[in-house]
Motif scaffolding. Structure first.
Motif, short mmCIF file in Angstrom:
data_model
loop_
_atom_site.label_atom_id
_atom_site.label_comp_id
_atom_site.label_asym_id
_atom_site.label_seq_id
_atom_site.Cartn_x
_atom_site.Cartn_y
_atom_site.Cartn_z
N ALA A 1 111.79 -31.25 21.84
CA ALA A 1 112.58 -30.16 22.42
C ALA A 1 112.50 -28.90 21.57
N ARG A 2 112.47 -29.07 20.24
CA ARG A 2 112.36 -27.90 19.36
C ARG A 2 110.95 -27.33 19.36
N ALA A 3 109.95 -28.21 19.44
CA ALA A 3 108.57 -27.77 19.34
C ALA A 3 108.05 -27.16 20.64
N VAL B 1 111.00 -30.27 31.96
CA VAL B 1 111.02 -31.73 31.89
C VAL B 1 111.99 -32.12 30.77
N ASP B 2 113.17 -32.56 31.13
CA ASP B 2 114.22 -32.88 30.16
C ASP B 2 113.97 -34.27 29.59
N ARG C 1 113.43 -27.63 37.20
CA ARG C 1 113.81 -28.90 36.59
C ARG C 1 114.46 -29.80 37.64
N THR C 2 114.07 -31.07 37.66
CA THR C 2 114.61 -32.05 38.59
C THR C 2 115.42 -33.08 37.82
N SER C 3 116.43 -33.64 38.46
CA SER C 3 117.27 -34.66 37.82
C SER C 3 116.40 -35.78 37.25
N PRO C 4 116.64 -36.21 36.00
CA PRO C 4 115.79 -37.24 35.40
C PRO C 4 115.86 -38.58 36.10
#
Length: 498
Positions: free
Chosen positions: A159-161, A169-170, A374-377
């Protein structure tokens, strides 16, 4: 987690990210098939979490290249059987040193199944009941906990990179969904609870069942009724009548549809090895170690999405998907609508031989991700479940129409959604709200309400492959269904604006 395994896991995850980067190119590079095969074998070697991650990624063409997708579809959690002596101490610890007294016999010569988490043995209880005994591998729970911690750290680093990528994409949320779904893998008492709930939900289906839990479960031992027959993959369709095959396929699909949209609790891994069939017997859905849960808004949105697919309405599907998701600041909504308008006409009412609905669902995911939405995971888990289910049913009844089964169950689904939100006293007020909120549909809504009042609803519906002939619904239940459908669609849209 040992340093050696951590480094190995890090290397595998690094390769996954590299393949994700390659998937953005027009063509895979040289050696792509060999790299994909090595990646699949590495994930399989790492164990259950990584296998499940790979299986979820096999429905995410937005994340990995087509050549990797093909390899990940081959992932399976089967390992060489360990000798029974490895598992006997687990039985003694969980059931007591006299555990053998609980069984008339147990076949320790060869397991019925061997996976990275457990092995299953055929047994017979003292009253003669045939049983399957599932025993967890020693020390596996510690490995699972270590893997969870490592993957969470890796997700934070990612997430940081790559903030732009993780905005769409969560990955941390996807892992949380996976970890929750697999909670029962580490504690068989949770799986037993899943089985009991699944068995209750399956009671109304004549051609589907879930094995009974036969003894009080422990954390590492689960004793259940032995499912009759063989894996649906190994069944000979010729042993079944056409009516039997269709009934099994329809009940399996109907059970899963209701799980997705009404119960919001579904078997997340209905691959062929987890569905057993035999002539003149209901199908048995086994291995409830992985279940999914849906949030109510997501399930209502998916119903509306499928209605749009069935109506060949690409614009409606695009709008529904955008409302279900979370567009980024750079999202290309016009491009997404164009993508979906081209995709949906391909989804006419065809059989499983011609349509893979699970992959179609994830094709929408691909377009959404590419366009910055973004779509729900949980959709990834549901896509995996869809794809597994269709692949399983295809072995026994490939001619079954997915859209027909969905249409058959639509009335039950809509009534269930309406009951969640509406009482009889609220129905009239909600209908008035609908007319106020959607003035463009005012005349149509008034007409629907008028015909409901007259107890005679005539409707015009065009489904792919059918002519646009008027149909007549003369029974009260059908009139109520179409009224509930109008109200439920409105509630879905209004609920998102609140």
């Amino acid at each position: 987690m040992g340093g050696g395994r951590a480094r190995h896991v890090t290397r595998v995850l690094g390769r996954l990210l590299a393949e994700q980067a390659r998937s953005q190119r027009a063509k895979p590079g040289e050696g792509a098939e060999e790299r994909a095969r090595a990646l699949r074998e590495a994930l399989q070697e790492l164990g259950p979490f990584y296998i499940k991650i790979g299986q979820m990624l096999s429905t995410r063409p937005d994340f990995v290249s087509p050549v990797v997708l093909r390899e990940l579809k081959l992932l399976h959690d089967q390992v060489s059987p360990a000798p029974f002596t490895v598992f006997e101490p687990v039985l003694a610890d969980e059931l007591g040193p006299r555990w053998r007294r609980l069984f008339r016999e147990i076949d320790t010569s060869a397991p019925l199944g061997a996976a990275s988490l457990a092995q299953v043995y055929r047994a017979q209880l003292t009253d003669g009941t045939s049983a399957a005994v599932k025993i967890q591998r020693p020390q596996v729970e510690g490995v699972l906990m270590d893997d969870m911690r490592l993957l969470r750290r890796a997700a934070r680093v990612l997430a940081r990179a790559a903030p732009r990528f993780t905005a769409v994409v969560d990955v941390p949320a996807m892992l949380s969904v996976l970890f929750e779904a697999m909670a029962a893998e580490a504690d068989f008492r949770v799986e037993a609870g899943n089985m009991r709930r699944g068995r209750r939900l399956a009671l109304e289906f004549e051609h589907l069942s879930v094995p009974r839990v036969l003894m009080p479960p422990t954390r590492r031992v689960l004793v259940q009724a032995l499912a009759p027959g063989v894996s649906i993959r190994d069944a000979d369709p010729g042993d079944f009548t056409a009516a039997q095959r269709a009934a099994i396929g329809r009940d399996l699909m109907a059970f899963m549809y209701r799980g997705y949209f009404l119960d919001r609790y579904f078997h997340a891994d209905p691959h062929p090895g987890n569905i057993f069939v035999a002539p003149d017997e209901p199908a048995h859905l086994i291995d409830w170690g992985m279940v999914g849960r849906m949030e109510s808004g997501a399930s209502r949105g998916l119903v509306l999405a499928l209605l749009n697919v069935a109506a060949n309405d690409g614009a409606g599907l695009a709008t529904t998907w955008i409302e279900m998701g979370n567009p980024t600041a750079w999202a290309d909504l016009a491009g997404f609508r164009s993508d979906i308008s081209l995709l949906v006409p391909k989804l006419s009412s065809v059989s499983l031989e011609e349509l893979d609905f699970g992959v179609t669902l994830t094709a929408i995911l691909m377009h959404a991700t590419r366009r910055g939405i973004r779509t729900s995971p949980v959709i990834s888990l549901l896509g995996k479940s869809f794809a597994n289910l269709e692949g399983s049913i295809r072995y026994l009844c490939p001619e079954l129409s997915i859209t027909d089964v969905f249409a058959d169950n639509l009335r039950t689904i809509i009534f269930g959604l309406a009951r969640e939100t509406l009482s009889e006293q609220q129905a009239a007020r909600t209908a008035l709200d609908l007319m106020i909120a959607a003035p463009g549909a005012l005349q149509q809504t008034r007409g629907i309400l008028r015909t409901i009042a007259d107890q005679d609803l005539t409707f015009h519906a065009k489904v792919a492959g059918e002519s646009n002939e008027p149909g007549k619904l003369s029974d009260t239940g059908s009139r109520t269904f179409w009224a509930a459908l109008v109200l439920a669609v409105f509630l879905v849209r209004r609920g998102r604006r609140m």
